[in-house]
Motif scaffolding. Structure first.
Motif, PDB file in Angstrom:
ATOM      1  N   ASN A 859       0.818  -1.216   0.000  1.00 20.71           N
ATOM      2  CA  ASN A 859       0.000   0.000   0.000  1.00 20.71           C
ATOM      3  C   ASN A 859       0.854   1.271   0.000  1.00 20.71           C
ATOM      4  N   LEU A 860       1.989   1.207   0.719  1.00 28.15           N
ATOM      5  CA  LEU A 860       2.877   2.379   0.700  1.00 28.15           C
ATOM      6  C   LEU A 860       3.323   2.660  -0.732  1.00 28.15           C
ATOM      7  N   VAL A 861       3.751   1.605  -1.422  1.00 31.42           N
ATOM      8  CA  VAL A 861       4.164   1.800  -2.822  1.00 31.42           C
ATOM      9  C   VAL A 861       2.971   2.291  -3.639  1.00 31.42           C
ATOM     10  N   GLY A 862       1.808   1.691  -3.369  1.00 32.21           N
ATOM     11  CA  GLY A 862       0.590   2.065  -4.100  1.00 32.21           C
ATOM     12  C   GLY A 862       0.214   3.520  -3.896  1.00 32.21           C
ATOM     13  N   MET A 863       0.729   4.142  -2.830  1.00 29.50           N
ATOM     14  CA  MET A 863       0.463   5.569  -2.608  1.00 29.50           C
ATOM     15  C   MET A 863       1.698   6.421  -2.890  1.00 29.50           C
ATOM     16  N   GLY A 864       2.688   5.810  -3.513  1.00 27.08           N
ATOM     17  CA  GLY A 864       3.863   6.584  -3.909  1.00 27.08           C
ATOM     18  C   GLY A 864       4.816   6.884  -2.766  1.00 27.08           C
ATOM     19  N   ASP A 888      19.237  11.736   3.569  1.00 28.73           N
ATOM     20  CA  ASP A 888      19.168  11.716   2.097  1.00 28.73           C
ATOM     21  C   ASP A 888      19.033  10.260   1.666  1.00 28.73           C
ATOM     22  N   ILE A 889      18.239  10.017   0.657  1.00 32.16           N
ATOM     23  CA  ILE A 889      18.163   8.664   0.097  1.00 32.16           C
ATOM     24  C   ILE A 889      18.872   8.702  -1.246  1.00 32.16           C
ATOM     25  N   VAL A 890      20.032   8.052  -1.260  1.00 31.72           N
ATOM     26  CA  VAL A 890      20.943   8.187  -2.398  1.00 31.72           C
ATOM     27  C   VAL A 890      20.821   6.948  -3.291  1.00 31.72           C
ATOM     28  N   GLY A 891      20.846   7.157  -4.592  1.00 30.23           N
ATOM     29  CA  GLY A 891      20.809   6.026  -5.538  1.00 30.23           C
ATOM     30  C   GLY A 891      19.434   5.815  -6.149  1.00 30.23           C
ATOM     31  N   LEU A 892      18.500   6.630  -5.719  1.00 29.74           N
ATOM     32  CA  LEU A 892      17.131   6.498  -6.215  1.00 29.74           C
ATOM     33  C   LEU A 892      17.017   7.249  -7.545  1.00 29.74           C
ATOM     34  N   ASP A 893      16.829   6.529  -8.641  1.00 32.03           N
ATOM     35  CA  ASP A 893      16.657   7.200  -9.934  1.00 32.03           C
ATOM     36  C   ASP A 893      15.818   6.341 -10.869  1.00 32.03           C
ATOM     37  N   ALA A 894      15.686   6.774 -12.094  1.00 35.18           N
ATOM     38  CA  ALA A 894      14.792   6.110 -13.060  1.00 35.18           C
ATOM     39  C   ALA A 894      15.214   4.673 -13.344  1.00 35.18           C
ATOM     40  N   ASN A 895      16.478   4.321 -13.013  1.00 32.61           N
ATOM     41  CA  ASN A 895      16.941   2.954 -13.301  1.00 32.61           C
ATOM     42  C   ASN A 895      16.740   1.996 -12.132  1.00 32.61           C
ATOM     43  N   ILE A 896      15.994   2.428 -11.149  1.00 34.35           N
ATOM     44  CA  ILE A 896      15.814   1.594  -9.950  1.00 34.35           C
ATOM     45  C   ILE A 896      15.263   0.213 -10.317  1.00 34.35           C
ATOM     46  N   ARG A 897      15.797  -0.827  -9.654  1.00 36.75           N
ATOM     47  CA  ARG A 897      15.295  -2.193  -9.855  1.00 36.75           C
ATOM     48  C   ARG A 897      14.626  -2.658  -8.559  1.00 36.75           C
ATOM     49  N   PRO A 898      13.691  -3.638  -8.673  1.00 32.65           N
ATOM     50  CA  PRO A 898      13.051  -4.148  -7.456  1.00 32.65           C
ATOM     51  C   PRO A 898      14.090  -4.685  -6.470  1.00 32.65           C
ATOM     52  N   GLU A 927       5.463  -2.447  -9.574  1.00 34.24           N
ATOM     53  CA  GLU A 927       5.475  -1.472  -8.472  1.00 34.24           C
ATOM     54  C   GLU A 927       6.376  -0.276  -8.804  1.00 34.24           C
ATOM     55  N   ILE A 928       7.392  -0.512  -9.605  1.00 35.19           N
ATOM     56  CA  ILE A 928       8.229   0.622 -10.036  1.00 35.19           C
ATOM     57  C   ILE A 928       7.376   1.583 -10.861  1.00 35.19           C
ATOM     58  N   TYR A 930       4.109   1.933 -10.601  1.00 41.59           N
ATOM     59  CA  TYR A 930       3.198   2.617  -9.668  1.00 41.59           C
ATOM     60  C   TYR A 930       3.935   3.764  -8.979  1.00 41.59           C
ATOM     61  N   TYR A 931       5.149   3.480  -8.500  1.00 41.39           N
ATOM     62  CA  TYR A 931       5.909   4.485  -7.757  1.00 41.39           C
ATOM     63  C   TYR A 931       6.210   5.684  -8.660  1.00 41.39           C
ATOM     64  N   GLN A 932       6.575   5.390  -9.891  1.00 37.38           N
ATOM     65  CA  GLN A 932       6.906   6.485 -10.799  1.00 37.38           C
ATOM     66  C   GLN A 932       5.685   7.368 -11.077  1.00 37.38           C
ATOM     67  N   HIS A 933       4.518   6.737 -11.161  1.00 35.75           N
ATOM     68  CA  HIS A 933       3.293   7.492 -11.465  1.00 35.75           C
ATOM     69  C   HIS A 933       2.740   8.223 -10.232  1.00 35.75           C
ATOM     70  N   GLY A 934       3.424   8.049  -9.093  1.00 37.96           N
ATOM     71  CA  GLY A 934       2.931   8.688  -7.871  1.00 37.96           C
ATOM     72  C   GLY A 934       1.861   7.849  -7.199  1.00 37.96           C
ATOM     73  N   GLY A 935       1.761   6.581  -7.571  1.00 40.30           N
ATOM     74  CA  GLY A 935       0.800   5.670  -6.935  1.00 40.30           C
ATOM     75  C   GLY A 935      -0.037   4.943  -7.975  1.00 40.30           C
ATOM     76  N   ILE A 936      -0.747   3.970  -7.488  1.00 40.26           N
ATOM     77  CA  ILE A 936      -1.497   3.086  -8.377  1.00 40.26           C
ATOM     78  C   ILE A 936      -2.695   3.810  -9.013  1.00 40.26           C
ATOM     79  N   LEU A 937      -3.310   4.745  -8.270  1.00 38.76           N
ATOM     80  CA  LEU A 937      -4.508   5.406  -8.805  1.00 38.76           C
ATOM     81  C   LEU A 937      -4.176   6.276 -10.021  1.00 38.76           C
ATOM     82  N   PRO A 938      -3.169   7.157  -9.920  1.00 35.97           N
ATOM     83  CA  PRO A 938      -2.809   7.918 -11.125  1.00 35.97           C
ATOM     84  C   PRO A 938      -2.372   6.994 -12.268  1.00 35.97           C
TER      85      PRO A 938
END
Ligand code: SF4
Length: 948
Positions: A859-864, A888-898, A927-928, A930-938
């Motif tokens: 659910n956390l991922v589902g809400m971004g 700081d959360i370092v390493g978080l970018d568009a190439n993130i893997r599960p 889930e990546i 979902y996270y990129q879209h800011g959550g499952i609903l968007p």
């Protein structure tokens, strides 16, 4: 209409049992084609495989998904996710209302984009059962149920109006109105069909395709349906929304733990005792995130109602499901509960054709892990005082309560001094307390009356009503039973334990025993069928006599809607810091769940609830101490009252009558005038009322655009809270009382709501303004930033103590991102989407915990919100975090893997920097997205709008 496929020649025919043939996707055909050893797979995996096969469209579900699951191995590293398209969705009202609010908000967002709101429509049937709202304000009287129902409708009118709008706006959304039953029992007794069908196009022709009944529900105990061989489990509202909008529910391929049941329950042992034993056994086995499948001769011999009781408690043992395969017992149950003969034949023929008929025996299936349980070894038990997995054999109850009394809180004790155990407070107060009024006479003093009024104001119900019209006169002390509730679908769906309670009550009344007026006793059946068989067996009057009058058909005490205690009793508990007890046939007993002031809560079978109500205390060994004295002055022991297996079996003859189910589950709207009287608005898009304090348009789609954002590092974050182990979803987003002094309470008062009309957080989940203010507002949550002080406070950006909500607003005003830090099992307890939604709306960008509960993580991922997990051995304590750091959360970018490793960079107040490796708990590729879209609903909304 969707078209069918004939992948690997699996579209076959079977005999419907009415002289006709029906089509189905055949698992044996899959095996015959050499795809995988399908007939050797656990039955639960095969049922999921059927869905994957049938829904294989090359997009959402691929042929590779089919092949992968057909070759499920009992042990291997699990990385593949299964796209599971469920046949239907069930909801209860607490979780269902916010889900309908989100659907309505999606329709509004679509309308704002100039599109037709009707593109947002559930694609699978959705049934919402209104069961969570009834509270036990009145108990112990013949009219208690009617009065509670009246209050329920008064308090929830706006929500019910909104539900009625939903019924007319959506084609596939149905509501079972209040006063009918509890969602899982209604599902078992009525909604579940076992086999469903839909019309598909095959070539140019329409054809009916048959498939297994599968579902997800927005309630953890959806697993009750596993007792009927139906695959289903609880998900967050966010996943359920995606499911109903045609998205698969994604989950990691599970291990399947096989529980080999042998032997049979012995005399004096109930299905509840077995469920508590299984809970303890499987908690030790560690089954979190796994399927559990029961098999062997012991499983085959259990009736469906016992299987359902065990399956219901899957969340308590931590499993995704507690599944019983399909056999003759299932079809017997379907027949006995009024499903048609034709449907029962179809059901049996379908599962025989699929090779899924019968409970497997040892050696037929290779499970990931094997656990043995001899049913003959199960003993009468209870569980508590704080966790469902802490089973206590009945003779040890007294010893264990006394030991817990003085044990430190950190060891699940109450941290009291042993010498305080014997403290006794005598209470003598007037008779009936009328709603909105004070007690007629108080045996305490004026201060008690003042306190009574104050408490009435703090309490969500506003109506200080005592359990009984009888004069209150008795001793209250540590270990006194003050609430005795026959509650929860776990048990009320099982006639054997309900009838056992009635039989025990009968014998107790006949011996002249009575329940003390200080005990608030109640009976809340999960359907009206229970009342029917208790009446037919002549047992209702005995339960009534002991105060177990029916208070309503709903969750009541199981969800914490136990209502107020007599003010004089509450006063005695608070002033004397008493460790008072509740006994209930529920499945959860976390602190403050049952009642804010009752600290020791014991789960047990319905007959034991009656027995402990009679005893009036929990520090008693019922195997050798009497419950009381009979009318002849002789001591009466539990053994004197306990019904024999034969007595229960005889009474059961009246319990499962198909005609009763058919009558009681027909046209319930017509049987519910109060529901019919509620007016509802019409139209496809909801007309939001800006003044409503129950239903508001949530801000999830504010500024919505068709282009998603990008994944970026989180910098300069501050801690909103640092918590210990086992933070529950109820700690994060409480369901119960709204305190006047809390941010949500203040907001309601500012908006003209009087304290007596606050209702509970659970009932206000349609209003994000209240729910955001209520996030982390549980009176029992301990923030280690404040030395573990209880209550929803923290340290704000100015370094001063403030509420978590106010701190969040102050940080958000400065543009500072927030994180939450926690220990083991973060988000344990019932699935609760507001625990994730509220976290998001407080501006929390990441939660860093030692471990997460399955649904809450997703659910956390589902809400971004990003879930991060400390590596083994690292905790907030080993890192000596006090909340004054910057993160700081370092390493978080568009190439993130599960499940990729990231770095949590901690900058301490003195400028020292420490880099700590953490695992990103975005677990699957989808889930990546979902996270990129800011959550499952968007994410879903963008897909649907793009298609329209
Ligand atoms: S009775 Fe309890 S377990 Fe059943 S649905 Fe209600 S709250 Fe959940």
């Amino acid at each position: 209409m969707n078209a069918s496929h004939n992948l690997i020649n699996t579209l076959q025919e079977f005999d419907l049992g009415n002289g006709k043939q029906g089509k189905y996707y055949s698992l044996p055909a899959l095996e015959k084609a050499g795809v995988g050893p399908v007939s050797k797979l656990p039955v639960s995996i095969r049922l999921v495989l059927e869905s994957v096969l049938r829904n294989c469209d090359g997009k959402k579900v691929s042929e590779a998904n089919v092949k992968e699951l057909a070759n499920w191995k009992s042990t291997e590293t699990r990385t593949a996710e299964i796209p599971f398209v469920v046949a239907r969705i069930v909801l209860q009202d607490f979780t269902g209302v916010p889900l309908l609010v989100d659907l309505a908000a999606m329709r509004s967002a679509v309308a704002k984009l100039g599109k037709n709101p009707k593109i947002i429509e559930p694609l699978v049937p959705v049934d919402l059962v209104v069961d969570h709202s009834v509270q036990v304000d009145f108990a112990g009287g013949a009219d208690s149920m009617a009065k509670n129902l009246d209050l329920e409708f008064t308090r929830n009118r706006e929500r019910y109006q909104f539900l009625k709008w939903g019924m007319q706006a959506f084609d596939t959304f149905k509501v079972v109105p209040p006063g009918i039953g509890i969602v899982h029992q209604v599902n078992l007794e009525y909604l579940a069909k076992g086999v469903l069908s839909t019309t598909l196009e095959i070539g140019n022709r329409k054809s009916e395709i048959y498939y297994p009944d599968t579902l997800v529900g927005t309630d953890s105990h959806t697993t009750m349906i596993n007792g009927l061989g139906i695959v289903g489990w609880g998900v967050g509202g966010i996943e359920a929304e995606a499911g109903m909008l045609g998205q698969p529910v994604y989950f990691l391929t599970p291990d399947v733990v096989g529980v080999h049941l042998t032997g049979a329950l012995t005399e004096g042992v109930t299905a509840t005792d077995l469920a508590l034993t299984v809970t303890q056994l499987l908690r030790k086995t560690k089954v979190v995130g796994k399927f559990v499948e029961f098999f062997g001769p012991g499983a085959a011999a259990l009736p469906v109602v016992d299987r359902a009781t065990i399956a219901n408690m899957a969340p308590e043992y931590g499993a995704t499901m507690g599944f019983f395969p399909i056999d003759a017992e299932c079809v017997n149950y379907l027949r006995a509960t009024g499903r048609s003969e034709e449907h029962c034949r179809l059901y049996e023929n379908y599962y025989r054709a699929q090779g899924l008929w019968g409970i497997p025996q040892k050696g037929q299936i290779e499970y990931s892990q094997l656990v043995e349980l001899d049913l003959a070894s199960v003993r009468p038990s209870v569980a508590g005082p704080k966790r469902p997995q802490d089973k206590i054999e009945l003779p040890n109850m007294k010893r264990d309560f006394i030991s817990a009394f003085s044990k430190p809180v950190t060891e699940s004790g109450f941290g009291m001094k042993t010498e305080e155990l014997s403290r006794v407070v005598h209470i003598s107060a007037g008779g009936e307390i009328h709603p909105g009024g004070g007690s007629q006479k108080s045996g305490t003093d004026d201060n008690a009356r003042k306190s009574e009024r104050e408490m009435a104001n703090e309490h969500p119900t506003a109506d200080p009503v005592h359990a009984s019209a009888a004069r209150l006169d008795g001793d209250v002390r540590n270990g006194s039973v003050l609430i005795a509730a026959i509650t929860s679908c776990t048990n009320t769906s099982n006639p054997s334990v309900m009838l056992a309670a009635g039989l025990l009550a009968k014998k107790a009344v006949e011996r002249g025993l009575a329940v003390n007026s200080t005990v608030k006793s109640s009976l809340a059946p999960g359907s009206r069928v229970v009342t029917d068989y208790l009446n037919k067996t002549g047992l209702s009057p005995y339960l009534d006599k002991l105060g177990f009058q029916t208070v309503g058909y709903g969750c009541t005490t199981c969800i914490g809607n136990s209502g107020p205690l007599h003010p004089a009793i509450e006063d005695a508990i608070v002033k004397n810091n008493l460790v008072a007890a509740s006994v209930l046939s529920g499945n959860r007993n976390f602190e403050a769940r049952v009642h804010q002031n009752i600290k020791a809560n014991f789960l047990m079978s319905p007959p034991l609830v009656v027995a402990f109500a009679l005893a009036g205390r929990v520090d008693i060994d019922l195997s050798c101490e009497p419950l009381g004295k009979g009318m002849d002055g002789a001591p009466v022991y539990l053994a004197d009252l306990w019904p024999t297996l034969q007595e229960v079996r005889d009474a059961m003859q009246s319990a499962l009558k198909p005609e009763v189910f058919r009558k009681l589950y027909k046209d319930f709207a017509a049987q519910n005038p109060k529901w019919n009287e509620i007016p509802s608005s019409t139209g496809n898009a909801y007309e939001w009322d800006a003044k409503s304090t129950y239903i508001q348009e949530p801000p999830f789609f504010t500024g919505f655009s068709m282009t998603p954002g990008s994944i970026k590092p989180i910098s300069g974050a501050r801690a909103l809270g640092i918590f210990g182990d086992s933070v529950t979803t109820d700690h994060i987003s409480p369901a119960g009382a709204i305190k006047k002094s809390s941010p949500a309470g203040k907001f309601l008062i500012e908006n003209g709501v009087a304290a007596e009309d606050f209702n509970s957080y659970g009932s206000r989940r349609g209003n994000d303004r209240i729910m955001t203010r209520g996030t982390f507002a549980n009176v029992r949550i301990k923030n280690l930033m404040l030395g573990g002080e209880e209550g929803g406070n923290t340290i704000g950006p100015d370094g001063a103590k403030t509420s978590i909500y106010d701190a969040s607003i102050a940080y958000q005003a400065k543009g500072t991102p927030l994180i939450v830090i926690a220990g083991q099992e973060y988000g344990t307890g019932s699935s609760r989407d507001w625990a994730a939604k509220g976290t998001n709306l407080l501006g929390v960008k990441a939660v860093v915990a030692q471990s997460f509960e399955r649904i809450h993580r997703s659910n956390l991922v589902g809400m971004g919100v990003l879930p991060l997990q400390f590596k083994e051995g690292t905790t907030a304590q080993t890192l000596k975090l006090d909340g004054m750091e910057t993160y700081d959360i370092v390493g978080l970018d568009a190439n993130i893997r599960p499940q990729q490793d990231l770095t949590l960079k901690i900058t301490r107040k003195d400028g020292k920097v420490e880099n700590v490796p953490v695992r990103c708990r975005i677990d699957t590729p989808i889930e990546i997205d979902y996270y990129q879209h800011g959550g499952i609903l968007p994410f879903v909304l963008r897909q649907l709008v793009a298609k329209a």
